[in-house]
Design a protein around this motif. Structure first.
Motif, PDB file in Angstrom:
ATOM      1  N   LEU A  55       0.837  -1.213   0.000  1.00  0.00           N
ATOM      2  CA  LEU A  55       0.000   0.000   0.000  1.00  0.00           C
ATOM      3  C   LEU A  55       0.864   1.253   0.000  1.00  0.00           C
ATOM      4  O   LEU A  55       0.526   2.271  -0.574  1.00  0.00           O
ATOM      5  CB  LEU A  55      -0.888   0.005   1.243  1.00  0.00           C
ATOM      6  CG  LEU A  55      -2.054  -0.969   1.231  1.00  0.00           C
ATOM      7  CD1 LEU A  55      -2.750  -0.980   2.576  1.00  0.00           C
ATOM      8  CD2 LEU A  55      -3.039  -0.588   0.138  1.00  0.00           C
TER       9      LEU A  55
ATOM     10  N   GLY B 212       7.103   3.947   4.231  1.00  0.00           N
ATOM     11  CA  GLY B 212       7.554   5.119   4.974  1.00  0.00           C
ATOM     12  C   GLY B 212       9.052   4.960   5.137  1.00  0.00           C
ATOM     13  O   GLY B 212       9.653   4.074   4.536  1.00  0.00           O
TER      14      GLY B 212
ATOM     15  N   GLY C 296       9.680   1.409   7.015  1.00  0.00           N
ATOM     16  CA  GLY C 296       8.927   0.177   6.812  1.00  0.00           C
ATOM     17  C   GLY C 296       7.959   0.293   5.657  1.00  0.00           C
ATOM     18  O   GLY C 296       7.941   1.297   4.944  1.00  0.00           O
TER      19      GLY C 296
ATOM     20  N   VAL D 223       3.809  -0.842   4.211  1.00  0.00           N
ATOM     21  CA  VAL D 223       2.464  -1.273   4.607  1.00  0.00           C
ATOM     22  C   VAL D 223       1.847  -2.097   3.478  1.00  0.00           C
ATOM     23  O   VAL D 223       1.960  -1.718   2.310  1.00  0.00           O
ATOM     24  CB  VAL D 223       1.577  -0.045   4.892  1.00  0.00           C
ATOM     25  CG1 VAL D 223       0.157  -0.465   5.155  1.00  0.00           C
ATOM     26  CG2 VAL D 223       2.083   0.704   6.106  1.00  0.00           C
TER      27      VAL D 223
ATOM     28  N   ALA E 277      -4.536  -3.235   7.237  1.00  0.00           N
ATOM     29  CA  ALA E 277      -3.254  -2.820   6.647  1.00  0.00           C
ATOM     30  C   ALA E 277      -2.183  -3.331   7.598  1.00  0.00           C
ATOM     31  O   ALA E 277      -2.270  -3.103   8.812  1.00  0.00           O
ATOM     32  CB  ALA E 277      -3.190  -1.304   6.518  1.00  0.00           C
TER      33      ALA E 277
ATOM     34  N   LYS F 139       1.580  -3.126   8.729  1.00  0.00           N
ATOM     35  CA  LYS F 139       2.807  -2.342   8.623  1.00  0.00           C
ATOM     36  C   LYS F 139       3.963  -3.192   9.122  1.00  0.00           C
ATOM     37  O   LYS F 139       3.884  -3.763  10.198  1.00  0.00           O
ATOM     38  CB  LYS F 139       2.718  -1.058   9.444  1.00  0.00           C
ATOM     39  CG  LYS F 139       3.924  -0.173   9.206  1.00  0.00           C
ATOM     40  CD  LYS F 139       4.112   1.059  10.016  1.00  0.00           C
ATOM     41  CE  LYS F 139       3.290   2.054  10.330  1.00  0.00           C
ATOM     42  NZ  LYS F 139       3.689   3.272  10.974  1.00  0.00           N
TER      43      LYS F 139
ATOM     44  N   LEU G 284      -6.636   6.628  12.748  1.00  0.00           N
ATOM     45  CA  LEU G 284      -6.500   5.257  12.254  1.00  0.00           C
ATOM     46  C   LEU G 284      -6.273   4.302  13.433  1.00  0.00           C
ATOM     47  O   LEU G 284      -5.423   4.564  14.291  1.00  0.00           O
ATOM     48  CB  LEU G 284      -5.308   5.182  11.287  1.00  0.00           C
ATOM     49  CG  LEU G 284      -5.328   4.008  10.315  1.00  0.00           C
ATOM     50  CD1 LEU G 284      -6.341   4.255   9.190  1.00  0.00           C
ATOM     51  CD2 LEU G 284      -3.945   3.772   9.734  1.00  0.00           C
TER      52      LEU G 284
ATOM     53  N   GLU H 119      -5.848  -0.330  10.889  1.00  0.00           N
ATOM     54  CA  GLU H 119      -7.098  -0.136  10.139  1.00  0.00           C
ATOM     55  C   GLU H 119      -6.754   0.142   8.677  1.00  0.00           C
ATOM     56  O   GLU H 119      -5.770   0.844   8.389  1.00  0.00           O
ATOM     57  CB  GLU H 119      -7.843   1.062  10.751  1.00  0.00           C
ATOM     58  CG  GLU H 119      -9.112   1.472  10.032  1.00  0.00           C
ATOM     59  CD  GLU H 119      -9.743   2.713  10.653  1.00  0.00           C
ATOM     60  OE1 GLU H 119      -9.222   3.210  11.682  1.00  0.00           O
ATOM     61  OE2 GLU H 119     -10.753   3.183  10.091  1.00  0.00           O
TER      62      GLU H 119
ATOM     63  N   ALA I  81      -7.436   2.032   5.356  1.00  0.00           N
ATOM     64  CA  ALA I  81      -8.109   3.245   4.850  1.00  0.00           C
ATOM     65  C   ALA I  81      -8.163   3.103   3.335  1.00  0.00           C
ATOM     66  O   ALA I  81      -7.146   3.237   2.651  1.00  0.00           O
ATOM     67  CB  ALA I  81      -7.317   4.475   5.255  1.00  0.00           C
ATOM     68  N   GLN I  82      -9.344   2.821   2.835  1.00  0.00           N
ATOM     69  CA  GLN I  82      -9.522   2.408   1.443  1.00  0.00           C
ATOM     70  C   GLN I  82      -9.311   3.560   0.448  1.00  0.00           C
ATOM     71  O   GLN I  82      -9.009   3.333  -0.717  1.00  0.00           O
ATOM     72  CB  GLN I  82     -10.959   1.879   1.322  1.00  0.00           C
ATOM     73  CG  GLN I  82     -11.247   1.046   0.119  1.00  0.00           C
ATOM     74  CD  GLN I  82     -12.616   0.399   0.269  1.00  0.00           C
ATOM     75  OE1 GLN I  82     -13.059   0.092   1.379  1.00  0.00           O
ATOM     76  NE2 GLN I  82     -13.294   0.213  -0.832  1.00  0.00           N
TER      77      GLN I  82
ATOM     78  N   GLY J 225      -7.000   5.836   0.469  1.00  0.00           N
ATOM     79  CA  GLY J 225      -5.609   6.203   0.203  1.00  0.00           C
ATOM     80  C   GLY J 225      -5.205   7.517   0.833  1.00  0.00           C
ATOM     81  O   GLY J 225      -5.843   8.007   1.764  1.00  0.00           O
TER      82      GLY J 225
ATOM     83  N   GLU K 267       0.975  13.715   4.060  1.00  0.00           N
ATOM     84  CA  GLU K 267       1.373  12.303   3.861  1.00  0.00           C
ATOM     85  C   GLU K 267       0.825  11.400   4.958  1.00  0.00           C
ATOM     86  O   GLU K 267       0.674  10.204   4.753  1.00  0.00           O
ATOM     87  CB  GLU K 267       2.907  12.154   3.855  1.00  0.00           C
ATOM     88  CG  GLU K 267       3.607  12.795   2.689  1.00  0.00           C
ATOM     89  CD  GLU K 267       3.883  14.283   2.946  1.00  0.00           C
ATOM     90  OE1 GLU K 267       4.673  14.855   2.195  1.00  0.00           O
ATOM     91  OE2 GLU K 267       3.294  14.870   3.882  1.00  0.00           O
TER      92      GLU K 267
ATOM     93  N   LEU L  85      -4.966   9.976   5.801  1.00  0.00           N
ATOM     94  CA  LEU L  85      -5.552   8.997   4.883  1.00  0.00           C
ATOM     95  C   LEU L  85      -7.056   9.233   4.783  1.00  0.00           C
ATOM     96  O   LEU L  85      -7.620   9.980   5.581  1.00  0.00           O
ATOM     97  CB  LEU L  85      -5.294   7.584   5.418  1.00  0.00           C
ATOM     98  CG  LEU L  85      -3.825   7.214   5.610  1.00  0.00           C
ATOM     99  CD1 LEU L  85      -3.697   5.896   6.345  1.00  0.00           C
ATOM    100  CD2 LEU L  85      -3.096   7.163   4.287  1.00  0.00           C
TER     101      LEU L  85
END
Ligand SMILES: CC[C@@H](NC(=O)c1cc2[nH]nc(NC(=O)c3ccc(N4CCN(C)CC4)cc3)c2s1)c1ccccc1
Length: 274
Positions: A16, A19, A22, A24, A37, A39, A71, A88, A90-91, A93, A137, A140
């Protein structure tokens, strides 16, 4: 529930986002078919960048917060070389991509997102949490276009204050840029920066170099371009937030009561684009 999770509990889907520390991935818990999601942070990255305290704080803080615009962190687990945060999904984006796609948002969209942020931050401040890194950034959108604050990696319990420089300077309040003791009001300053960026497509103190941005922030060198045409009521709110003296910034409560917010924000918090 706090049962022990493991990687076997999840089917991993497409990546997805990524960062600094890491990545996601979309994931689905096998039994419940619940989409989340996941991470993934590599332990040797944590060692290398010495971010144990930051990651632990993110986990403790975000798992304790329950708010429609924050989130959810449902839980975590680890294997030999990775730590997994179950977040969670977040569809919609990144809000950032919306901003890039349209150049700037409408006053209704901007007011709705600022109202959602003010509500989420008021909740955080009640819990003595300062996010400190609110930027597009980290924002979401869910399937209804409702804003979700992600990535509490830089948040702190406001008891003790840390002065590590976090990310781009654009969103930092003067007292943070000056590494002075800071309190909740840093997030109020950031709402002013975000409101300006939502409406003009660029942050207010953007400059060629970090040192020029630093100077512009310290001077509160704020000016409003002629285009796009933004209402004076909006400019009034931004001017009441981008105030150097943190004690004089509009409070979160007053933001929610500001005429521009009351007139333009969708109380449901969602705003399908346009
Ligand atoms: C905010 C950064 C932070 N991210 C999270 O924690 C994140 C947590 C979390 N939950 N759901 C997400 N959703 C997405 O990332 C996403 C991205 C694009 C999407 N679309 C693409 C375009 N399409 C037209 C619509 C769907 C949909 C969902 C993310 S990111 C992070 C921090 C460290 C390492 C990695 C990521």
């Amino acid at each position: 529930d706090n049962r022990e999770w493991s990687l076997d509990d999840f089917e991993i889907g497409r990546p997805l986002g990524r960062g600094k520390f890491g990545r996601v991935y979309l994931a689905r818990e096998r039994k419940s078919k619940y989409v989340v999601a996941l991470k993934i942070v590599f332990k040797q990255q944590i060692e290398k960048y010495r971010i144990h305290h930051q990651l632990r704080r993110e986990m403790e803080i975000q798992s304790g917060l329950r708010h429609p615009n924050i989130l959810r962190l449902y839980g975590w687990f680890h294997d030999d070389d990775r730590i997994f945060l179950i977040l969670e999904y977040a569809q919609g984006g990144e809000l950032y991509k919306e901003l890039q796609k349209y150049g700037h948002l409408t006053e209704r969209q901007a007011a709705t997102y600022i109202a959602s942020l003010a509500q989420a931050l008021a909740y955080c401040h009640e819990k003595h949490v300062i996010h400190r890194d609110i930027k597009p950034e980290n924002l979401l959108l869910d399937h209804e276009g409702r804003l979700k604050i992600a990535d509490f990696g830089w948040s702190v319990q406001s008891k003790f204050k840390r002065h590590t420089m976090c990310g781009t300077l654009d969103y930092l309040a003067p007292e943070m840029v000056e590494k002075k003791a800071h309190d909740h009001a840093v997030d109020n300053w950031t709402l002013g920066v975000l409101c300006y960026e939502f409406l003009y497509g660029v942050p207010p103190f953007e400059a060629e170099s970090q040192s020029d941005t630093f100077k512009r922030i310290m001077k509160v060198d704020l000016n409003f371009p002629d285009q796009p045409d933004v209402s004076s009521s909006t400019k009034d709110l931004i001017c009441q937030l981008l105030v150097k003296d943190s004690s004089k910034r509009l409070s979160l409560q007053k933001i929610m009561e500001h005429p521009w917010i009351v007139t333009n924000a969708n109380p449901m918090g969602s705003c399908k684009s346009g």
